[in-house]
Design a protein around this motif. Structure first.
Motif, mmCIF file in Angstrom:
data_model
loop_
_atom_site.group_PDB
_atom_site.id
_atom_site.type_symbol
_atom_site.label_atom_id
_atom_site.label_comp_id
_atom_site.label_asym_id
_atom_site.label_seq_id
_atom_site.Cartn_x
_atom_site.Cartn_y
_atom_site.Cartn_z
ATOM 1 N N THR A 47 2.966 7.821 -6.776
ATOM 2 C CA THR A 47 2.569 9.142 -7.263
ATOM 3 C C THR A 47 1.264 9.560 -6.599
ATOM 4 O OG1 THR A 47 3.604 8.689 -9.394
ATOM 5 C CG2 THR A 47 2.000 10.477 -9.328
ATOM 6 N N LEU A 48 1.210 10.802 -6.195
ATOM 7 C CA LEU A 48 0.039 11.316 -5.493
ATOM 8 C C LEU A 48 -0.810 12.180 -6.415
ATOM 9 C CD1 LEU A 48 1.918 12.426 -2.262
ATOM 10 C CD2 LEU A 48 0.406 10.450 -2.466
ATOM 11 N N SER A 49 -2.124 12.072 -6.281
ATOM 12 C CA SER A 49 -3.004 12.966 -7.044
ATOM 13 C C SER A 49 -2.983 14.366 -6.433
ATOM 14 C CB SER A 49 -4.430 12.430 -7.056
ATOM 15 O OG SER A 49 -4.911 12.307 -5.724
ATOM 16 N N ASN A 50 -2.728 14.417 -5.136
ATOM 17 C CA ASN A 50 -2.662 15.702 -4.439
ATOM 18 C C ASN A 50 -1.959 15.462 -3.119
ATOM 19 O OD1 ASN A 50 -4.939 16.115 -1.960
ATOM 20 N ND2 ASN A 50 -5.139 14.297 -3.242
ATOM 21 N N GLY A 62 -3.725 10.919 -0.674
ATOM 22 C CA GLY A 62 -4.740 9.885 -0.836
ATOM 23 C C GLY A 62 -5.901 10.373 -1.663
ATOM 24 N N ASP A 63 -6.550 9.445 -2.331
ATOM 25 C CA ASP A 63 -7.683 9.792 -3.185
ATOM 26 C C ASP A 63 -8.995 9.861 -2.409
ATOM 27 O OD1 ASP A 63 -6.236 7.863 -5.837
ATOM 28 O OD2 ASP A 63 -6.201 10.026 -5.528
ATOM 29 N N HIS A 64 -9.014 9.301 -1.241
ATOM 30 C CA HIS A 64 -10.224 9.345 -0.409
ATOM 31 C C HIS A 64 -9.796 9.501 1.045
ATOM 32 C CE1 HIS A 64 -14.116 8.521 1.285
ATOM 33 N NE2 HIS A 64 -13.649 7.477 1.916
ATOM 34 N N MET A 65 -9.456 8.382 1.687
ATOM 35 C CA MET A 65 -8.912 8.536 3.040
ATOM 36 C C MET A 65 -7.465 9.038 2.933
ATOM 37 S SD MET A 65 -6.639 6.018 3.097
ATOM 38 C CE MET A 65 -6.233 4.314 2.947
ATOM 39 N N LEU A 66 -7.005 9.668 3.984
ATOM 40 C CA LEU A 66 -5.665 10.243 3.967
ATOM 41 C C LEU A 66 -4.643 9.262 4.536
ATOM 42 C CD1 LEU A 66 -6.506 13.829 5.269
ATOM 43 C CD2 LEU A 66 -5.889 13.174 2.932
ATOM 44 N N GLY A 88 0.816 -1.199 0.000
ATOM 45 C CA GLY A 88 0.000 0.000 0.000
ATOM 46 C C GLY A 88 0.854 1.253 0.000
ATOM 47 N N GLN A 89 0.194 2.371 -0.137
ATOM 48 C CA GLN A 89 0.898 3.656 -0.194
ATOM 49 C C GLN A 89 1.562 3.950 1.142
ATOM 50 O OE1 GLN A 89 -1.374 7.529 -0.047
ATOM 51 N NE2 GLN A 89 -0.646 7.638 -2.132
ATOM 52 N N GLN A 90 2.795 4.438 1.091
ATOM 53 C CA GLN A 90 3.504 4.849 2.291
ATOM 54 C C GLN A 90 3.979 6.285 2.103
ATOM 55 O OE1 GLN A 90 6.548 1.786 2.781
ATOM 56 N NE2 GLN A 90 5.415 1.029 4.535
ATOM 57 N N VAL A 91 3.853 7.064 3.169
ATOM 58 C CA VAL A 91 4.295 8.458 3.140
ATOM 59 C C VAL A 91 5.287 8.658 4.284
ATOM 60 C CG1 VAL A 91 3.599 10.864 3.279
ATOM 61 C CG2 VAL A 91 2.092 9.209 2.176
ATOM 62 N N MET A 92 6.477 9.067 3.916
ATOM 63 C CA MET A 92 7.543 9.259 4.901
ATOM 64 C C MET A 92 7.825 10.742 5.047
ATOM 65 S SD MET A 92 8.072 6.102 5.445
ATOM 66 C CE MET A 92 9.546 6.096 6.429
ATOM 67 N N GLN A 93 8.165 11.129 6.272
ATOM 68 C CA GLN A 93 8.451 12.523 6.529
ATOM 69 C C GLN A 93 9.732 12.641 7.337
ATOM 70 O OE1 GLN A 93 4.620 14.285 7.837
ATOM 71 N NE2 GLN A 93 5.735 16.219 7.938
ATOM 72 N N ILE A 94 10.558 13.609 6.980
ATOM 73 C CA ILE A 94 11.763 13.895 7.752
ATOM 74 C C ILE A 94 11.953 15.393 7.892
ATOM 75 C CG2 ILE A 94 13.005 11.764 7.182
ATOM 76 C CD1 ILE A 94 14.561 13.406 5.068
#
Lengths: 115, 108
Positions: free
Chosen positions: B28-31, B92-96, B1-7
């Protein structure tokens, strides 16, 4: 209302007890989301509703978690037989639509402590 | 699934210094949306970026969306004590799907 209203603010339960959380979305918003935020700030998506209908429940631990959004009532998230690991802040958010371009408006959260 | 990392995970700055947090997605993110959460508070929506390479400014805050739409950054110029909090990116396209957040602490 103009804000997402979550109740209660704090909830303490003994392990194995039931916990029920409530959320009233912003008036006119069709979508409701539930997220769990654990101590390390990580957000986990649980479930979303489009009006009264479940839209996405891929994040729900279905064995003990259930949720509803009934007409003319606050939405609810219920946890049966709570475990220590359920301790977290549970946020409800609402948006006008479920599309990606809509910001989500979050309530103040319910801090659930399982002892 | 999609993973989002922050530093970074944490950043201490002296008041008046600049601050930047970086966000990277596995897909790739839609937004991308940015939220700020004060200690003990709830996430508050700051901004949304949609277009590749987009740059938006809100007073001292500058938000960028990468050309490939897989990364984003938030830069705060001349931090103030009111900037204290945790900054989250989310896609995310729906849930974040939220990044882990960057907690900003500002010394007066």
């Amino acid at each position: 209302g103009e804000e997402v209203a979550q109740t209660p603010k704090h909830l303490v339960r003994g392990e194995g007890q039931k916990a029920k959380l409530y959320c009233a979305p912003i008036k006119g918003h069709s979508y409701v989301f539930w997220y769990q935020q654990v101590l390390k700030n990580e957000f986990k998506f649980l479930i979303s509703f489009q009006n009264e209908n479940v839209f996405d429940e891929t994040g729900m631990p279905k064995e003990r978690f259930s949720a509803k959004c009934l007409p003319n009532s606050p939405c609810s998230l219920e946890i049966q037989a709570t475990k220590l690991e359920d301790s977290a802040v549970y946020f409800c958010a609402s948006s006008q639509s479920g599309q990606a371009r809509q910001p989500q408006h979050f309530g103040d959260g319910t801090r659930l402590s399982i002892l | 699934g999609q993973q989002v990392m922050q530093i970074p995970q944490y950043q201490h700055v002296q008041e008046g210094e600049d601050f930047t947090t970086y966000c990277n997605s596995s897909t790739t993110l839609s937004n991308i949306q940015w939220y700020k959460q004060r200690p003990g508070g709830h996430p508050v929506f700051l901004i949304q970026l949609v277009k590749s390479g987009e740059v938006k400014k809100q007073k001292r805050l500058t938000f960028q969306f990468g050309e490939a739409k897989k990364n984003s950054s938030l830069h705060i110029t001349a931090t103030q004590t009111t900037d204290v909090g945790t900054y989250f990116c989310a896609g995310g396209d729906h849930m974040l799907t939220f990044g882990g957040g960057t907690r900003l602490m500002v010394k007066p």
